[in-house]
Structures are given as structure tokens and as C-alpha cells.
Design an enzyme around this catalytic site. Sequence first.
Site, mmCIF file in Angstrom:
data_model
loop_
_atom_site.group_PDB
_atom_site.id
_atom_site.type_symbol
_atom_site.label_atom_id
_atom_site.label_comp_id
_atom_site.label_asym_id
_atom_site.label_seq_id
_atom_site.Cartn_x
_atom_site.Cartn_y
_atom_site.Cartn_z
ATOM 1 N N ARG A 106 0.501 -1.224 -0.070
ATOM 2 C CA ARG A 106 0.191 -0.069 0.047
ATOM 3 C C ARG A 106 0.731 1.146 0.105
ATOM 4 N NH1 ARG A 106 -4.675 2.287 3.580
ATOM 5 N NH2 ARG A 106 -6.251 0.544 2.352
ATOM 6 N N HIS A 133 -7.314 0.401 -5.284
ATOM 7 C CA HIS A 133 -7.746 -0.153 -5.307
ATOM 8 C C HIS A 133 -8.254 -1.066 -5.347
ATOM 9 C CE1 HIS A 133 -8.186 -1.176 -0.735
ATOM 10 N NE2 HIS A 133 -8.709 0.194 -0.631
ATOM 11 N N GLN A 136 -10.240 -3.888 -2.413
ATOM 12 C CA GLN A 136 -11.322 -3.320 -2.295
ATOM 13 C C GLN A 136 -12.806 -3.641 -3.293
ATOM 14 O OE1 GLN A 136 -12.085 -0.962 0.304
ATOM 15 N NE2 GLN A 136 -14.046 -1.482 0.083
ATOM 16 N N ASP A 229 -17.052 8.422 -1.049
ATOM 17 C CA ASP A 229 -15.519 8.252 -0.635
ATOM 18 C C ASP A 229 -15.255 9.353 -0.036
ATOM 19 O OD1 ASP A 229 -12.801 7.191 0.468
ATOM 20 O OD2 ASP A 229 -12.087 7.581 -1.168
ATOM 21 N N CYS A 270 -15.735 2.872 0.882
ATOM 22 C CA CYS A 270 -14.748 1.763 1.270
ATOM 23 C C CYS A 270 -14.656 2.382 2.755
ATOM 24 C CB CYS A 270 -14.277 2.287 0.707
ATOM 25 S SG CYS A 270 -13.423 3.418 0.580
ATOM 26 N N ARG A 315 -14.071 -7.494 3.008
ATOM 27 C CA ARG A 315 -12.189 -7.078 3.002
ATOM 28 C C ARG A 315 -12.059 -8.154 3.249
ATOM 29 N NH1 ARG A 315 -10.228 -2.508 1.675
ATOM 30 N NH2 ARG A 315 -9.322 -3.640 0.961
HETATM 31 N N1 NVA Z 1 -9.026 7.055 -1.152
HETATM 32 C C1 NVA Z 1 -9.245 7.235 0.200
HETATM 33 C C2 NVA Z 1 -9.472 5.539 0.278
HETATM 34 C C3 NVA Z 1 -8.895 4.732 1.505
HETATM 35 C C4 NVA Z 1 -9.139 3.327 1.810
HETATM 36 C C5 NVA Z 1 -8.018 7.200 -0.189
HETATM 37 O O1 NVA Z 1 -6.674 6.882 -0.560
HETATM 38 O O2 NVA Z 1 -7.209 7.959 1.318
HETATM 39 N N1 CP Z 2 -11.129 0.781 2.702
HETATM 40 C C1 CP Z 2 -9.794 0.361 2.694
HETATM 41 O O1 CP Z 2 -9.209 0.728 2.827
HETATM 42 O O2 CP Z 2 -9.720 0.799 4.718
HETATM 43 P P1 CP Z 2 -8.306 1.109 5.186
HETATM 44 O O3 CP Z 2 -7.490 2.402 4.445
HETATM 45 O O4 CP Z 2 -8.641 0.595 6.619
HETATM 46 O O5 CP Z 2 -7.062 -0.151 5.166
#
Ligand code: NVA
Ligand code: CP
Length: 331
Positions: A106, A133, A136, A229, A270, A315
Site C-alpha cells: 500500500r 484500490h 476493495q 469516499d 470503502c 474485505r
Molecule cells: N481515497 C481514500 C481511500 C481509503 C480507503 C484514500 O486514498 O485515502
Molecule cells: N477501505 C480501506 O482500505 O480501509 P483501510 O484504509 O482502513 O485499510
Amino acid sequence: MDLKGRDFLKLLDFTTEEITYLVDLAAELKEKKKKGILVDGLRGKNVALIFEKTSTRTRCSFEVAAHDLGMGTTYLDPSSSQIGKKESIADTARVLASMYDGIEYRGYGQDIVEELAKYSKVPVWNGLTNEFHPTQMLADLLTIREHFGKVEGIKLTYMGDARYNMGNSWMVTCAKMGMHFTACTTPKYFPDPALVEECKKIAATTGATITLTDSVEEGTKGADVIYTDVWVSMGEPDEVWSERIEELSPYQVNKAVMDNAGEQAIFLHCLPAFHDLKTTIGQEIEKKFGISEMEVTDEVFESAQSLVFEEAENRMHTIKAVMAATLGYNG
Ligand code: NVA
Ligand code: CP
């Protein structure tokens, strides 16, 4: 279906059948877990989990899923490894691939996870980048299928910041799965035009449609799934809050939006979500801008139409399916 040895970097790399297979496998693994049937045939394997951004769901899903499958895990947080600072991605990939059977990443640019995969001889799984993602998406497809009994033909409207990882991922997923995607936001936040074109080409072969609109009334009418989101994603500077609140407030998911969609509509997100003042960021934003809810109102978040916690649970089951399939579990 043999996905052994494959990377899982973005859904553009997978066929409709392969995506369906992963969702089917997740449903099977979920059922077995609920019945207490152990599926731990990957005993003796180990996976590395690299997180250059924070996480609750993704990290816990990878850890629980790996342990359920019989595997060991090593969690590398943003500060506890040499990655990117003293050691290149290419070198890191070769080191980790010599010790582990799979690597989750990540972080920031999609190019980083693609580079990691290029130099790794073991599967690499994308746990979120700025652009995509994909794990997800599998959880969300499973949630939609559990609720509606199908994904093909489902109308999904994405509201808010549609040009980041979640909006992009949903447009690709809908195109691949024959779903109807609408980005409902101000044009500045529409997905990248090149990706829109690519998705329209895929959509022409699957029966999907791709619509971009700034009209809340038209964009949400009759939608089966209303998705949103956060307005400011991880890694973005604090300075953008004020313009995001101003530009995206008209696209907040509230009761009027859900009513316009209809009673068949479900709400998905998400997570994490800003829907109340029970977080430090929520409190800071309230102090600065005088608002207590952002992309979704607390009323919708807590309503019967909201399936966000079923989605979060999924998830784990879907991430388990990705690791199992790419590491050669055959059921
Ligand atoms: N768009 C958000 C998704 C988090 C799961 C981020 O990248 O922070
Ligand atoms: N939805 C998601 O990816 O959550 P986290 O950032 O908690 O992993």
C-alpha cells in the site's frame, strides 16, 4: 481457473471471468469460515505486508486471512523499513521475494507497485495506490452480489472525488462486470479522460455504460448503489480541505439523494468515513469550517440502506481469495 503466480495490481489486468472467479472463491471461503471449516492449506508460507500509508481494514484483512490460510505475516509500517529511503523498490522486491511467498504493498503511485511486481518473483498484491484500490472492488462486488443476487446490470453512482483511487477503480470494475457506472460530481473531479476512453471500449464488449454528469437529480435517479469516499485522500495536503468542501458539498450523500435513488438503493463506502464528530479530523474540520458531516450524513450512514459494515467484513474474505488463488489454493 488458474491464477497461481499472478500479481493483483489493478482490475484492468483481469478478465470478467477471472474477477467473477475471485468473488466466487471469496463467497466459498466466507461460508467455510462461518461454518468453522478450516482452510489452512497454505501452511509453511509467509507474506510481507508493506504499508507506506495507514490502514485498519486492509492490514487486518491481510493478517487475518493469511493466518486463517496457515501463513505467517510480517508487517512493515511506513517508518520501519528501508523502502524508498535507503533501498530502491527494485532491490526491496528482490530481497523480499527471496524470503516470502507473496508481497502486499500500500502506498503512493501505481508505478511503484508495478515496479515492485516487475522485480518480484512472487505475487504482489496492491493494497491501495493513489490510482487504484482493487481489493476493495472485490469486497464491494461480493457485497452487491449478496444483496442483489447479481452484479451485471446493477446501476452504481459514484459521488464526490471520482478522479482518485476509488472513482477510477469503480469505473474499471463496472466496465469489466457489465454494470452501469455514473460519476456524479463537478467536472473537475471526473476520472482521467484517457481512463474513461479505455473503460468505454471495455464497456462496449460487456454491456456496461459509463456516464459522467454534474446533475445530482439525474445522476442518482434509480441508482441501485450510491457510493462515496472521503473528499481528501491519504497523502493529499491539508490545504485542499477548503476547496474540496466548497466544490464537493453539493455531492454529499444525504437523505434527499437516497430518496431520489429509490428505496431499492443501498449505500456503500470503502471507509473510513467522515459522518460525525467522533474523530480528531472530524472535530478539526468542524472548528475550521463549521460542518459536522462531509461526504455522507450520519443519517444515511446509520440507515438500513447502508451496508458499510457488511462491506468491511467482506474485505477479509475477498483478500483471502486473492492470496489463496495466486498462491495456488485449489479448493
Ligand atoms: N481515497 C481514500 C481511500 C481509503 C480507503 C484514500 O486514498 O485515502
Ligand atoms: N477501505 C480501506 O482500505 O480501509 P483501510 O484504509 O482502513 O485499510
